[in-house]
Write a protein that holds these residues in place. Structure first.
Motif, mmCIF file in Angstrom:
data_model
loop_
_atom_site.group_PDB
_atom_site.id
_atom_site.type_symbol
_atom_site.label_atom_id
_atom_site.label_comp_id
_atom_site.label_asym_id
_atom_site.label_seq_id
_atom_site.Cartn_x
_atom_site.Cartn_y
_atom_site.Cartn_z
ATOM 1 N N ARG A 258 1.377 -0.709 12.988
ATOM 2 C CA ARG A 258 2.090 -1.143 11.799
ATOM 3 C C ARG A 258 3.526 -1.475 12.208
ATOM 4 O O ARG A 258 4.137 -0.756 13.012
ATOM 5 C CB ARG A 258 2.161 -0.018 10.757
ATOM 6 N N TYR B 205 5.349 10.683 11.536
ATOM 7 C CA TYR B 205 5.746 11.333 10.285
ATOM 8 C C TYR B 205 5.806 12.845 10.503
ATOM 9 O O TYR B 205 5.132 13.376 11.411
ATOM 10 C CB TYR B 205 4.737 11.014 9.174
ATOM 11 N N GLY C 138 -0.396 4.064 1.482
ATOM 12 C CA GLY C 138 -0.617 4.676 2.789
ATOM 13 C C GLY C 138 -0.976 6.142 2.658
ATOM 14 O O GLY C 138 -0.876 6.722 1.577
ATOM 15 N N PRO C 139 -1.392 6.761 3.758
ATOM 16 C CA PRO C 139 -1.908 8.143 3.693
ATOM 17 C C PRO C 139 -0.855 9.231 3.893
ATOM 18 O O PRO C 139 -1.184 10.399 3.890
ATOM 19 C CB PRO C 139 -2.918 8.170 4.845
ATOM 20 N N HIS D 230 8.847 0.332 9.139
ATOM 21 C CA HIS D 230 9.050 0.202 7.688
ATOM 22 C C HIS D 230 9.506 1.522 7.089
ATOM 23 O O HIS D 230 9.320 2.589 7.699
ATOM 24 C CB HIS D 230 7.750 -0.232 7.000
ATOM 25 N N TYR E 151 4.537 1.886 14.654
ATOM 26 C CA TYR E 151 3.688 2.996 15.118
ATOM 27 C C TYR E 151 2.221 2.655 14.919
ATOM 28 O O TYR E 151 1.879 1.805 14.106
ATOM 29 C CB TYR E 151 4.042 4.292 14.360
ATOM 30 N N VAL F 248 0.807 -1.228 0.000
ATOM 31 C CA VAL F 248 0.000 0.000 0.000
ATOM 32 C C VAL F 248 0.840 1.279 0.000
ATOM 33 O O VAL F 248 1.937 1.317 0.541
ATOM 34 C CB VAL F 248 -0.925 0.048 1.228
HETATM 35 C C1 BEZ Z 1 1.753 4.108 6.439
HETATM 36 O O1 BEZ Z 1 2.521 3.194 6.400
HETATM 37 O O2 BEZ Z 1 2.200 5.231 6.362
HETATM 38 C C2 BEZ Z 1 0.317 3.823 6.636
HETATM 39 C C3 BEZ Z 1 -0.304 2.903 5.816
HETATM 40 C C4 BEZ Z 1 -1.632 2.641 5.999
HETATM 41 C C5 BEZ Z 1 -2.333 3.281 7.013
HETATM 42 C C6 BEZ Z 1 -1.691 4.183 7.842
HETATM 43 C C7 BEZ Z 1 -0.346 4.444 7.659
#
Ligand code: BEZ
Ligand code: FE
Length: 285
Positions: free
Chosen positions: A210, A154, A99-100, A213, A189, A97
């Motif tokens: 998560r 982030y 991700g946002p 990564h 996180y 993915v």
């Molecule tokens: C991310 O890895 O940044 C992420 C991916 C999906 C949902 C939230 C964060």
């Protein structure tokens, strides 16, 4: 014919018959069939349907320029990974993915630059080769990376504590297809839990974490774009990612290195943590 449980689907599907765009028509017909089947199976009460509308409204209202709650919803339902997987390149590095948090442009940086602008403790070097399927080096590939801090945030989540662009960089591979940059080892996180998606996780007793990564978005002329991650081997939650994005081939060792010549080549002191992450792109047909 009166609208009824039995006739509803055919009636609505028929309403799309004049749609000029055939893809749009096919998508709307399928959406109608699956949504109606869902309602027939679940038989939501009016109050429950209202609750569902309120939930989706809250998801939309939580979105801002720096927060994408709809992507998050798609992620925790496994839809983002499913879309990624049905479109995945058949060869080369596996995708995951987006991700946002890829909502700001990564600053262009020179090979070897650090993306850690705040001086973290567990300094590391990430390096690798970008190649095509036949092993040919892909020079000039754009390697866009973004990651959280050692504390698991982030830059866009901590605008008062982190300068914009912390943990982000846009690198260009050299003629041999190599890339390398300095950073810190990211932390695992929780995805944002202070919105409607967080409430969904809580109500279903799912954890929001998560595994650690680094995100990669790699593009090169003539090759398919690749969105992926390098996961830190041994990180908590590597077997239970809240957004289902882990693929074993993407789990990478972040190991302590005492190699003086490697340290000199990367411009760091020993010992340093080294992660090697090679990327194989699929040729565009
Ligand atoms: C991310 O890895 O940044 C992420 C991916 C999906 C949902 C939230 C964060
Ligand atoms: Fe992430």
């Amino acid at each position: 014919m009166d609208f009824s449980v039995e006739s509803a689907t055919a009636t609505v599907v028929e309403s799309f018959r004049d749609t000029r765009d055939p893809r749009l028509r096919a998508v709307l017909e399928s959406l109608t069939r699956y949504l109606h089947a869902f309602v027939r199976e679940v038989r939501p009460s009016l109050a429950e349907w209202n609750q569902a509308i309120e939930f989706l409204t809250a998801v939309g209202q939580t979105c801002t320029d720096t927060r994408q709650e709809f992507i998050l919803l798609s992620d925790v339902l496994g839809v983002s990974m499913l879309v990624e997987t049905v479109n995945a390149q058949q060869t080369g590095t596996a995708g995951t993915v987006l991700g946002p948090f890829h909502m700001t442009e990564s600053p262009p940086r020179a090979l070897g630059d650090s993306i850690d602008l705040i001086g973290g403790a567990r300094r590391c070097v990430v390096s690798g080769w970008v190649t095509g399927g036949a092993g040919e080096p892909v020079g000039g590939a754009q390697v866009d990376v973004w990651q959280c801090t050692e504390e698991g945030f982030y830059d866009v989540q901590q605008p008062d504590l982190q300068p914009p662009g912390n943990g982000r960089g846009l690198f260009t591979t050299d003629d041999d297809g190599r890339y390398w940059f300095r950073t810190v080892v990211p932390s695992h996180y929780p995805i944002p839990t202070d919105g409607p998606v967080g409430r969904l996780l809580e109500a279903t007793e799912r954890h929001p974490y998560r595994p650690a990564h680094i995100h990669f978005l790699v593009t090169a002329p003539g090759y398919e774009e690749l969105t992926t991650h390098a996961f830190v081997a041994g990180s908590p939650y590597v077997d239970s990612d809240a957004v289902f994005a882990v693929k074993q081939s993407l789990v990478v060792d972040f190991t302590e290195s005492h190699d003086e010549s490697a340290a000199a080549a990367f411009g760091v002191a020993t010992p340093f943590i080294h992660a090697r992450f090679d990327i194989v792109l699929q040729e565009r047909l």
